[in-house]
Design a protein around this motif. Structure first.
Motif, mmCIF file in Angstrom:
data_model
loop_
_atom_site.group_PDB
_atom_site.id
_atom_site.type_symbol
_atom_site.label_atom_id
_atom_site.label_comp_id
_atom_site.label_asym_id
_atom_site.label_seq_id
_atom_site.Cartn_x
_atom_site.Cartn_y
_atom_site.Cartn_z
ATOM 1 N N ARG A 32 0.818 -1.210 0.000
ATOM 2 C CA ARG A 32 0.000 0.000 0.000
ATOM 3 C C ARG A 32 0.858 1.270 0.000
ATOM 4 O O ARG A 32 0.528 2.242 -0.678
ATOM 5 N N ILE A 102 -11.392 -4.298 7.156
ATOM 6 C CA ILE A 102 -10.032 -4.238 6.595
ATOM 7 C C ILE A 102 -9.562 -5.645 6.258
ATOM 8 O O ILE A 102 -9.020 -5.911 5.181
ATOM 9 N N PHE A 105 -10.598 -6.983 2.764
ATOM 10 C CA PHE A 105 -9.876 -6.691 1.506
ATOM 11 C C PHE A 105 -8.408 -7.079 1.598
ATOM 12 O O PHE A 105 -7.774 -7.471 0.621
ATOM 13 N N TYR A 106 -7.888 -6.990 2.812
ATOM 14 C CA TYR A 106 -6.469 -7.306 3.021
ATOM 15 C C TYR A 106 -6.195 -8.771 2.658
ATOM 16 O O TYR A 106 -5.163 -9.098 2.055
ATOM 17 N N GLN A 225 -2.625 6.507 5.539
ATOM 18 C CA GLN A 225 -1.628 5.453 5.335
ATOM 19 C C GLN A 225 -0.781 5.253 6.586
ATOM 20 O O GLN A 225 -0.440 4.127 6.947
ATOM 21 N N PRO A 287 -2.991 -0.304 -7.253
ATOM 22 C CA PRO A 287 -2.752 -1.480 -6.413
ATOM 23 C C PRO A 287 -1.906 -2.599 -7.027
ATOM 24 O O PRO A 287 -1.350 -3.413 -6.309
ATOM 25 N N SER A 360 -14.507 -8.013 -3.093
ATOM 26 C CA SER A 360 -13.177 -7.440 -3.348
ATOM 27 C C SER A 360 -12.333 -8.353 -4.229
ATOM 28 O O SER A 360 -11.512 -7.885 -5.014
ATOM 29 N N ASP A 368 -10.550 -1.224 -3.815
ATOM 30 C CA ASP A 368 -10.044 0.152 -3.655
ATOM 31 C C ASP A 368 -10.935 0.957 -2.731
ATOM 32 O O ASP A 368 -10.464 1.674 -1.856
ATOM 33 N N GLN A 370 -13.059 -0.087 -0.460
ATOM 34 C CA GLN A 370 -12.968 -0.539 0.929
ATOM 35 C C GLN A 370 -11.681 -0.066 1.588
ATOM 36 O O GLN A 370 -11.652 0.289 2.763
ATOM 37 N N SER A 371 -10.612 -0.088 0.786
ATOM 38 C CA SER A 371 -9.319 0.336 1.322
ATOM 39 C C SER A 371 -9.359 1.808 1.721
ATOM 40 O O SER A 371 -8.792 2.205 2.736
ATOM 41 N N GLY A 375 -9.619 1.698 5.405
ATOM 42 C CA GLY A 375 -8.190 1.848 5.632
ATOM 43 C C GLY A 375 -7.782 3.286 5.900
ATOM 44 O O GLY A 375 -6.850 3.551 6.639
#
Ligand code: PFF
Length: 444
Positions: A32, A102, A105-106, A225, A287, A360, A368, A370-371, A375
């Protein structure tokens, strides 16, 4: 003490440091960070990122660890214990939901690393690869629904297997051995990347700051981030703090975690951008960036195929020590608050998370989205509420006393108090208000 040992606890200070660093260091650093920096102009983003880490995130890290260790509870219970009969436990609940989202999607991206590991093991990265071949290889994994979903399921299962066995047996062990090996491999890759012909342009992109490039979107991206990378804003560090015994010295441990995490993110930048520019690629590729760029370096290393396999194995493990902490936040909520069994909760939550991960795995745009929502924004809002809690409800004095309990008081404790009460909340509010357009003239 009795409560601590029943819930499980870290066996040693080093075990805690490595587990917390394991949570912090993961795809956030390697996947990321480079692509977000690439999308936001490189050096300007990195400068803002570093400022955010030191001025806002490090103080929030201390706040979370203090809440966790003082309460010896996972997030919801932690707020309830420190502020009984108040709405504050909702902040813990927000964290549980955020952790779940998180993870969803992670785990998809973590699944891609397993796909790459599989390819490395069958020798796909031993020979030279053009940029187009590399893009095609990425699409073959991330763009194939069945493959992507299966790899996600596999990764979630691995995570569940560790979380099921509890704090010390699972989390601590996995972190202790493998993190140092990962670091050595990253340094090797960075050296290779920086010595490629044409690499200097990548270094310029990383370090030549053009202040006019700092826009609100760069600042929101960098702050989000930084929270994401340090696992802050959703109670992961509250949970890990709760497994730490009262007589451990806290400040040094927290500094080491933040320093290691930041060093690894920068190292990832030093790997990706020189190689990217050497190959003439586009830094704002999104990504897929890391997955596309890395194969172009491996074959230029001695024993490139072996190196690639080792790298993806360790990247998967770094991701695993992060997904463990995400799942642990959700599981420990049900175990601590509802009295459910760890085993049954782990599998139930994992299955539910898998269902949320499917969209996802199918659509990059959903990933994206969701991130960004969870995130960036959910973590930033969570961190704001945590600062307000420590600064205005629980109290800076209580938090500092908790931190000092292990025998090492927080250096610059007064400054920390001012940051948690005023600076961090104000900065976050101003940034978020700018994003929703409440500040006239500031555009996202
Ligand atoms: N910090 C992890 C990473 O950088 O990969 C991701 C993460 C883990 C975020 C745990 C939040 C969290 F609570």
């Amino acid at each position: 003490m009795a409560a601590t040992s029943k819930r499980g606890a870290f066996g040693s200070r080093l075990g805690f440091i490595l587990a917390a660093a394991g949570s912090a260091i993961g795809l956030g650093n390697i996947w990321r960070f480079p692509y977000t920096a690439g999308q936001h102009g490189g050096a300007a983003f990195i400068l803002v990122y570093l400022i955010c880490v030191v001025v806002i995130c490090l103080p929030v890290l201390f706040a979370e660890l203090a809440i966790g260790r003082a309460s010896q509870m996972s997030p919801v219970g932690a707020f309830a214990r420190l502020a009984p009969r108040s709405p504050w436990p909702l902040v813990g609940a927000l964290g549980v939901i955020t952790g779940f989202a998180i993870l969803a999607f992670y785990a998809v991206v973590a699944g891609w690393t397993l796909g790459y590991l599989g390819r490395a093991l069958v020798g796909r990265f031993a020979g030279a690869m053009t940029h187009d071949q590399s893009v095609a290889a990425f699409d073959a994994i991330s763009g194939a629904p069945v493959v992507s979903i299966a790899l996600t399921a596999l990764f979630l299962t691995l995570t569940a297997l560790v979380v099921r066995s509890g704090v010390q047996g699972g989390i601590e062990m996995a972190s202790k051995i493998l993190m140092p090996v990962f670091f050595v491999l990253l340094v090797g890759l960075a050296v290779r990347s920086m010595t490629l012909p044409g690499a200097s342009e990548g270094l310029r992109f990383l370090f030549h700051v053009d202040l006019s490039k700092i826009t609100l979107s760069v600042v929101v991206g960098a702050l989000g981030q930084a929270f994401f990378s340090l696992s802050l804003g959703m109670g992961a560090m509250i949970t890990y703090g709760s497994y730490l015994s009262h007589d451990e010295r806290l400040p040094g441990a927290a500094f080491s975690v933040a320093a290691a995490d930041t060093a690894i993110a920068l190292l990832a930048g030093l790997i990706i951008f020189p190689a990217l520019f050497a190959a003439g690629g586009d830094p704002s590729g999104g990504p897929g960036l890391v997955f596309v760029v890395l194969p172009s370096i491996f074959h230029q290393l001695p024993l490139g195929g072996v190196f690639a396999a080792a790298f993806y194995a360790l990247l998967a493990i770094a991701a695993l020590t992060s997904t463990i902490s995400l799942l642990e936040v959700v599981v420990s909520y049900f175990v601590d608050e509802k009295g459910w069994s760890r085993e049954r909760t782990t599998w139930l939550v994992t299955f539910a998370c898998f269902l949320l991960a499917v969209p996802s795995a199918l659509w990059g745009s959903f990933l994206d989205w969701q991130s960004v929502i969870f995130g960036n924004y959910a973590l930033t809002i969570g961190a704001l509420l945590i600062c307000l809690f420590v600064g205005w409800k629980w109290g800076v004095g209580s938090a500092l006393a908790e931190i000092a309990r292990g025998g090492a008081p927080l250096p610059l404790g007064r400054v920390w108090g001012l940051i948690v009460r005023f600076l961090a909340p104000l900065a976050i509010i101003v940034i978020l208000a700018g994003v929703v357009g409440l500040i006239p003239g500031v555009e996202f």
